[in-house]
Design an enzyme around this catalytic site. Structure first.
Site, PDB file in Angstrom:
ATOM      1  N   GLU A 174    -102.664  27.670  89.840  1.00  0.00           N
ATOM      2  CA  GLU A 174    -101.745  27.418  90.948  1.00  0.00           C
ATOM      3  C   GLU A 174    -101.876  28.568  91.946  1.00  0.00           C
ATOM      4  O   GLU A 174    -101.769  29.744  91.583  1.00  0.00           O
ATOM      5  CB  GLU A 174    -100.308  27.321  90.404  1.00  0.00           C
ATOM      6  CG  GLU A 174     -99.297  27.081  91.502  1.00  0.00           C
ATOM      7  CD  GLU A 174     -98.140  26.178  91.061  1.00  0.00           C
ATOM      8  OE1 GLU A 174     -98.151  25.661  89.933  1.00  0.00           O
ATOM      9  OE2 GLU A 174     -97.219  25.995  91.891  1.00  0.00           O
ATOM     10  N   ARG A 175    -102.139  28.201  93.176  1.00  0.00           N
ATOM     11  CA  ARG A 175    -102.341  29.183  94.255  1.00  0.00           C
ATOM     12  C   ARG A 175    -103.478  30.151  93.922  1.00  0.00           C
ATOM     13  O   ARG A 175    -103.408  31.353  94.237  1.00  0.00           O
ATOM     14  CB  ARG A 175    -101.059  29.962  94.556  1.00  0.00           C
ATOM     15  CG  ARG A 175     -99.830  29.105  94.732  1.00  0.00           C
ATOM     16  CD  ARG A 175    -100.014  27.992  95.709  1.00  0.00           C
ATOM     17  NE  ARG A 175     -98.852  27.106  95.771  1.00  0.00           N
ATOM     18  CZ  ARG A 175     -98.832  25.987  96.486  1.00  0.00           C
ATOM     19  NH1 ARG A 175     -99.892  25.583  97.157  1.00  0.00           N
ATOM     20  NH2 ARG A 175     -97.753  25.247  96.515  1.00  0.00           N
ATOM     21  N   ASN A 217     -94.824  27.752  86.194  1.00  0.00           N
ATOM     22  CA  ASN A 217     -94.580  26.307  86.051  1.00  0.00           C
ATOM     23  C   ASN A 217     -95.224  25.960  84.712  1.00  0.00           C
ATOM     24  O   ASN A 217     -96.393  25.597  84.645  1.00  0.00           O
ATOM     25  CB  ASN A 217     -95.212  25.522  87.206  1.00  0.00           C
ATOM     26  CG  ASN A 217     -94.463  25.764  88.508  1.00  0.00           C
ATOM     27  OD1 ASN A 217     -93.279  26.123  88.502  1.00  0.00           O
ATOM     28  ND2 ASN A 217     -95.133  25.578  89.623  1.00  0.00           N
ATOM     29  N   LYS A 294     -89.380  30.734  84.462  1.00  0.00           N
ATOM     30  CA  LYS A 294     -88.927  30.145  85.728  1.00  0.00           C
ATOM     31  C   LYS A 294     -88.045  28.972  85.323  1.00  0.00           C
ATOM     32  O   LYS A 294     -88.530  28.011  84.717  1.00  0.00           O
ATOM     33  CB  LYS A 294     -90.137  29.668  86.531  1.00  0.00           C
ATOM     34  CG  LYS A 294     -89.792  28.856  87.778  1.00  0.00           C
ATOM     35  CD  LYS A 294     -91.068  28.489  88.567  1.00  0.00           C
ATOM     36  CE  LYS A 294     -90.772  27.631  89.775  1.00  0.00           C
ATOM     37  NZ  LYS A 294     -91.986  27.298  90.558  1.00  0.00           N
ATOM     38  N   GLU A 298     -87.518  24.640  91.589  1.00  0.00           N
ATOM     39  CA  GLU A 298     -88.601  23.729  91.969  1.00  0.00           C
ATOM     40  C   GLU A 298     -88.925  22.736  90.848  1.00  0.00           C
ATOM     41  O   GLU A 298     -90.083  22.521  90.495  1.00  0.00           O
ATOM     42  CB  GLU A 298     -89.845  24.527  92.374  1.00  0.00           C
ATOM     43  CG  GLU A 298     -89.579  25.430  93.564  1.00  0.00           C
ATOM     44  CD  GLU A 298     -90.815  26.160  94.099  1.00  0.00           C
ATOM     45  OE1 GLU A 298     -91.735  26.412  93.317  1.00  0.00           O
ATOM     46  OE2 GLU A 298     -90.822  26.463  95.299  1.00  0.00           O
ATOM     47  N   ARG A 331     -86.836  34.858  86.089  1.00  0.00           N
ATOM     48  CA  ARG A 331     -87.095  34.901  87.539  1.00  0.00           C
ATOM     49  C   ARG A 331     -85.864  34.504  88.355  1.00  0.00           C
ATOM     50  O   ARG A 331     -85.129  33.587  87.984  1.00  0.00           O
ATOM     51  CB  ARG A 331     -88.267  33.987  87.898  1.00  0.00           C
ATOM     52  CG  ARG A 331     -89.591  34.534  87.399  1.00  0.00           C
ATOM     53  CD  ARG A 331     -90.689  33.566  87.700  1.00  0.00           C
ATOM     54  NE  ARG A 331     -91.368  33.807  88.954  1.00  0.00           N
ATOM     55  CZ  ARG A 331     -91.640  32.881  89.846  1.00  0.00           C
ATOM     56  NH1 ARG A 331     -91.240  31.634  89.675  1.00  0.00           N
ATOM     57  NH2 ARG A 331     -92.310  33.166  90.934  1.00  0.00           N
ATOM     58  N   LYS A 367     -88.723  38.254  93.757  1.00  0.00           N
ATOM     59  CA  LYS A 367     -89.820  38.344  94.732  1.00  0.00           C
ATOM     60  C   LYS A 367     -89.461  39.372  95.794  1.00  0.00           C
ATOM     61  O   LYS A 367     -88.272  39.604  96.065  1.00  0.00           O
ATOM     62  CB  LYS A 367     -90.061  36.995  95.390  1.00  0.00           C
ATOM     63  CG  LYS A 367     -90.715  35.975  94.459  1.00  0.00           C
ATOM     64  CD  LYS A 367     -91.145  34.721  95.213  1.00  0.00           C
ATOM     65  CE  LYS A 367     -91.781  33.734  94.241  1.00  0.00           C
ATOM     66  NZ  LYS A 367     -92.267  32.503  94.893  1.00  0.00           N
ATOM     67  N   ASP A 372     -90.300  33.565 100.427  1.00  0.00           N
ATOM     68  CA  ASP A 372     -91.419  33.295  99.515  1.00  0.00           C
ATOM     69  C   ASP A 372     -92.705  33.976  99.963  1.00  0.00           C
ATOM     70  O   ASP A 372     -93.564  33.309 100.548  1.00  0.00           O
ATOM     71  CB  ASP A 372     -91.646  31.772  99.433  1.00  0.00           C
ATOM     72  CG  ASP A 372     -92.468  31.377  98.217  1.00  0.00           C
ATOM     73  OD1 ASP A 372     -92.837  32.284  97.452  1.00  0.00           O
ATOM     74  OD2 ASP A 372     -92.717  30.178  98.034  1.00  0.00           O
ATOM     75  N   GLU A 394     -91.578  41.337  92.010  1.00  0.00           N
ATOM     76  CA  GLU A 394     -92.696  40.384  91.949  1.00  0.00           C
ATOM     77  C   GLU A 394     -93.367  40.341  93.318  1.00  0.00           C
ATOM     78  O   GLU A 394     -92.783  39.890  94.299  1.00  0.00           O
ATOM     79  CB  GLU A 394     -92.192  38.982  91.562  1.00  0.00           C
ATOM     80  CG  GLU A 394     -93.314  37.950  91.496  1.00  0.00           C
ATOM     81  CD  GLU A 394     -92.841  36.577  90.984  1.00  0.00           C
ATOM     82  OE1 GLU A 394     -92.089  36.524  89.987  1.00  0.00           O
ATOM     83  OE2 GLU A 394     -93.230  35.569  91.602  1.00  0.00           O
ATOM     84  N   GLU A 400    -101.490  33.210  98.775  1.00  0.00           N
ATOM     85  CA  GLU A 400    -101.014  31.856  99.099  1.00  0.00           C
ATOM     86  C   GLU A 400    -100.657  31.692 100.583  1.00  0.00           C
ATOM     87  O   GLU A 400    -101.131  30.786 101.239  1.00  0.00           O
ATOM     88  CB  GLU A 400     -99.800  31.516  98.233  1.00  0.00           C
ATOM     89  CG  GLU A 400     -99.219  30.138  98.550  1.00  0.00           C
ATOM     90  CD  GLU A 400     -97.965  29.834  97.751  1.00  0.00           C
ATOM     91  OE1 GLU A 400     -97.488  30.694  97.001  1.00  0.00           O
ATOM     92  OE2 GLU A 400     -97.468  28.702  97.881  1.00  0.00           O
ATOM     93  N   HIS A 528     -92.696  30.722 107.119  1.00  0.00           N
ATOM     94  CA  HIS A 528     -92.743  29.432 106.437  1.00  0.00           C
ATOM     95  C   HIS A 528     -93.139  28.287 107.384  1.00  0.00           C
ATOM     96  O   HIS A 528     -92.550  27.203 107.342  1.00  0.00           O
ATOM     97  CB  HIS A 528     -91.369  29.128 105.803  1.00  0.00           C
ATOM     98  CG  HIS A 528     -91.461  28.312 104.551  1.00  0.00           C
ATOM     99  ND1 HIS A 528     -91.745  26.965 104.556  1.00  0.00           N
ATOM    100  CD2 HIS A 528     -91.304  28.643 103.243  1.00  0.00           C
ATOM    101  CE1 HIS A 528     -91.750  26.510 103.324  1.00  0.00           C
ATOM    102  NE2 HIS A 528     -91.500  27.505 102.498  1.00  0.00           N
TER     103      HIS A 528
HETATM  104  C1  GCV Z   1     -95.544  28.784  90.702  1.00  0.00           C
HETATM  105  C2  GCV Z   1     -93.986  28.937  95.720  1.00  0.00           C
HETATM  106  C3  GCV Z   1     -95.347  28.390  95.436  1.00  0.00           C
HETATM  107  C4  GCV Z   1     -95.382  27.689  94.088  1.00  0.00           C
HETATM  108  C5  GCV Z   1     -94.915  28.683  93.022  1.00  0.00           C
HETATM  109  C6  GCV Z   1     -93.511  29.133  93.382  1.00  0.00           C
HETATM  110  C7  GCV Z   1     -92.967  30.142  92.401  1.00  0.00           C
HETATM  111  O1  GCV Z   1     -93.084  27.916  95.959  1.00  0.00           O
HETATM  112  O2  GCV Z   1     -95.744  27.517  96.463  1.00  0.00           O
HETATM  113  O3  GCV Z   1     -96.692  27.271  93.848  1.00  0.00           O
HETATM  114  O4  GCV Z   1     -94.928  28.075  91.750  1.00  0.00           O
HETATM  115  O5  GCV Z   1     -93.546  29.744  94.654  1.00  0.00           O
HETATM  116  O6  GCV Z   1     -93.080  31.319  92.678  1.00  0.00           O
HETATM  117  O7  GCV Z   1     -92.435  29.757  91.375  1.00  0.00           O
END
Ligand code: GCV
Length: 707
Positions: A174-175, A217, A294, A298, A331, A367, A372, A394, A400, A528
């Site tokens: 992912e990313r 995720n 997490k 999301e 998180r 974060k 983000d 973080e 990304e 964003h």
């Molecule tokens: C791992 C953003 C990214 C997601 C990521 C999320 C997170 O939304 O686009 O890909 O998911 O951050 O940090 O949990």
């Protein structure tokens, strides 16, 4: 030998010599300065190293590789320290006990005492400390420092220094923009790829002491026995490098792989399930680091699915892992589609009331900013607002929102900007760094993590300069007081060469790159506004996604009057979540630093900026300045052709051309779109957009990486 064989051999050797970037910053090429070479040879002519642990074996091996390359001699090792020129020993008798005390568990000391025939002593309180000392010593040599009179005392400022891999079990990342995951789950545990060892070497060399192997995720399958055996194989290979493994825990795992009907953290069967699972993990991996979670973010499952709090969820896991001395990293990246409140405020609203309710082995990972990982983002208001809870940083190393795999963007200035920000939580000077390293609130448990940019590309990070961000993350986690300049210089000297002119040129290129990116992507506090899903390229017009806070239009709020998100008291009042002195910096539109202007204020198109330009003119200027600076990067890079190996020179040359094209794309798409609100021309002195707004809106990238 036949001519064909000779050619094959030559080809083979030229391949071996090629700078494909695989060696990262551990290239150990021969020292070209003859005088330095002679000193280094003399100082390393005999080496004593005591201890037999696997960590010590790794240290010896690294010295062997390093010195063979750097000075051309395989070192002679003995365990007799008395006569050795380089003495590597735990708790050396040549060093006063008080000096050793400051090193803690992982620090090291490198000193040339003024007696005993001037040997160099590397000492520490643990074998891991010695390993870090050895890596530092090799770094001194690679960066061609004088080692005549050394007195280096170095101890990490953070206890946990982690990489977070967002790697999936099917090897997608992912990313991730550097190929597939380096973890080949299919061939593990039987096959140990040399890459795992080289990953551990590089990672340990910059002081990172933990790796979370899997995506936040999360997939519960990684917690099943066959996968835990694979995790064990990695852990066994990383242990000698001082690296612990961690996993992400899917909160619904008790249901998905445990056969339970619920994952409610207050349910005793669920609690037992996690206890047994953790016993199983620790039986296989006695030094397992812990779990990263997490939850309720999301679409991920979490305690709120059962009307429990984040603390209920974290504490349940923390209790199960406590007997093994493990930790839970929970998180704070949460925001909800149901809440109409500014997304900027939601994590604070959720977590601050929980301060003081987490178990002592829980860290909350935050974060750097509240939205983000944007190109520029004010520090997260949670820093300084939860004094009773250790807050872990973080950062995003993978790019990304920061140019993905195609842009040269050196991220240390971004990391530093956040770490050096003043939260005022305990008076002036309570920087984010002091919150995170635990000194502000005396948290012994503390740490910093970075979302990894590593993949199975030959050079690990896709873009050759992506390696610098991995490097910077580790160096800053070890010592957040290092400057972005120092780290860049170290990295260049090790990754390219010690040629002073080259170091200067590359430093300039790297140090200006983050600001260029801000200008051509998100100037004056915009954020964003990237395209949907893959987040590749601009998409400020997107306003049709189900969740309001996924839409760029939610963030820039452009209208006929102006642009920007009013987060003052007359707007969302996100500013109220900061300490009043921190908020004061941004609150007043007259004094707000312009780099955060549209982050906190909705500003009229005709507002006069400090430059004397109107906001619209300034926006046009900044977007163009961003593009121009990439043009300059290209020009400066091209001048370096003779000083850089052909392979990386050509690779970066092509990537910079791509970056230039993409910077123009960002500029043209954004200006054309915002122009529909400002209704003003793009001043004639600037290059005019090559296409129509409809063209930019029509672009599709169904297979963009990392999605
Ligand atoms: C791992 C953003 C990214 C997601 C990521 C999320 C997170 O939304 O686009 O890909 O998911 O951050 O940090 O949990």
């Amino acid at each position: 030998m036949r001519i064909f064989q000779l050619l094959t051999l030559l080809l083979f050797f030229s391949d071996v010599q090629a700078e494909d970037g695989y060696r990262l910053w551990l290239r150990y090429d021969r020292i070209s300065d003859k005088k330095l070479l002679a000193t280094y040879l003399q100082k390393t002519a005999s080496i004593s190293i005591t201890g037999h642990s696997t960590v010590i074996q790794v240290a010896r091996k690294e010295l062997e590789i390093g010195l063979k390359g750097l000075v051309g001699v395989k070192p002679k090792f003995s365990t007799q320290s008395a006569s050795a020129n380089l003495q590597i020993e735990k708790v050396s008798r040549l060093i006063p006990a008080a000096d050793l005390l400051q090193l803690g568990e992982e620090g090291f000391l490198i000193r040339t005492p003024h007696y005993s025939g001037n040997p160099i002593v590397i000492t520490a309180n643990s074998d891991r400390g010695l390993l870090y000392g050895v890596f530092h010593f090799l770094r001194l040599l690679q960066t061609q420092q004088s080692i005549a009179q050394l007195n280096i005392v170095s101890a990490p400022k953070m206890k946990l220094r982690l990489l977070n891999h967002w790697d999936n079990l099917d090897r997608t990342v992912e990313r991730g923009y550097a190929g597939f995951s380096i973890w080949n789950w299919h061939t593990l545990p039987d096959y140990i790829d040399q890459r795992y060892i080289d990953y551990a070497r590089a990672t340990a060399s910059i002081g990172i002491n933990g790796t979370v192997l899997t995506n936040v995720n999360a997939n519960a399958t990684v917690l099943t026995l066959p996968y835990l055996q694979k995790v064990k194989a990695l852990a066994d290979n990383f242990r000698p490098y001082g690296i612990k493994v961690y996993l992400t825990a899917r909160f619904s795992a008790p249901k998905e792989i445990g056969g339970l009907k619920t994952a409610d953290p207050l349910d005793s069967q669920v609690q037992d399930w996690w206890k047994k699972k953790l016993n199983e993990i620790y039986t296989l991996i006695p030094d397992f680091g812990g779990l990263l979670v997490k939850a309720n973010s999301e679409g991920q499952p979490g305690p709120q699915d059962y009307k429990r709090s984040h603390a209920d969820g974290a504490n349940m896991l923390a209790e199960a892992i406590a007997p093994h001395k493990g930790i839970v990293i929970w998180r704070a990246f949460v925001y909800s589609a149901e809440l109409p409140d500014d997304r900027h405020k939601q994590a604070f609203t959720e977590f601050v009331p929980l301060d003081g309710t987490f178990r002592s082995n829980v860290l909350v990972q935050v974060k750097n900013g509240a939205i983000d990982f944007m190109p520029r983002e004010p520090f997260h208001p949670l820093f300084g607002a939860m004094p009773k809870t250790p807050l872990m940083m973080e950062f995003q190393v993978t790019q990304e929102y920061l140019g993905q795999g195609t842009h040269l963007v050196y991220l240390a200035p971004l990391f530093k900007e956040c770490l050096d920000s003043d939260t005022y939580a305990k008076g002036k000077g309570t920087t984010v760094a002091k919150i995170v390293d635990g000194t502000a609130d005396q948290h012994e448990l503390n740490g910093l993590a970075g979302v990894a940019n590593i993949g199975n590309d030959i050079n690990w990070t896709g873009h050759p300069f992506g390696q610098a961000n991995w490097y910077a993350l580790g160096r800053l986690a070890w010592d957040h007081q290092l400057s972005a300049e120092t780290i860049a210089e170290e990295w260049i000297r090790q990754s390219f060469s010690n040629d002073a002119a080259l170091v200067k040129e590359l430093s300039q290129l790297m140090l200006s790159s983050r600001e260029s990116m801000v200008n051509y992507m998100n100037p004056i506090g915009l954020h964003h506004i990237m395209a949907t899903g893959h987040h590749y390229g601009p998409g400020p017009w997107v306003g049709n996604l189900n969740r309001p806070e996924w839409n760029p239009t939610y963030y820039h709020r452009a209208d006929s009057v102006g642009i920007g998100f009013n987060r003052t008291a007359t707007g969302s009042n996100a500013l109220s979540q900061y300490h009043p002195q921190a908020a004061a910096v941004w609150k007043d539109p007259v004094n707000c630093p312009e780099e955060y202007f549209l982050w906190f204020h909705h500003v009229s198109w005709n507002h006069k900026m400090k430059s004397g330009k109107t906001l619209w003119e300034e926006l046009c200027y900044r977007y163009n300045a961003g593009v121009d600076s990439v043009a300059m990067m290209r020009k400066n890079w091209n001048k370096l052709e003779k000083k850089i190996d052909e392979q990386r020179f050509d690779q970066v040359k092509q990537l910079l051309a791509l970056q230039h094209r993409e910077a123009k794309w960002w500029r043209d798409a954004c200006l054309l779109y915002f122009q529909t609100f400002s209704r003003q021309p793009i001043p004639a002195q600037y290059e005019q957009p090559a296409h129509t707004l409809d063209y930019y809106k029509s672009l599709r990238f169904p297979y963009a990486p990392g999605n």
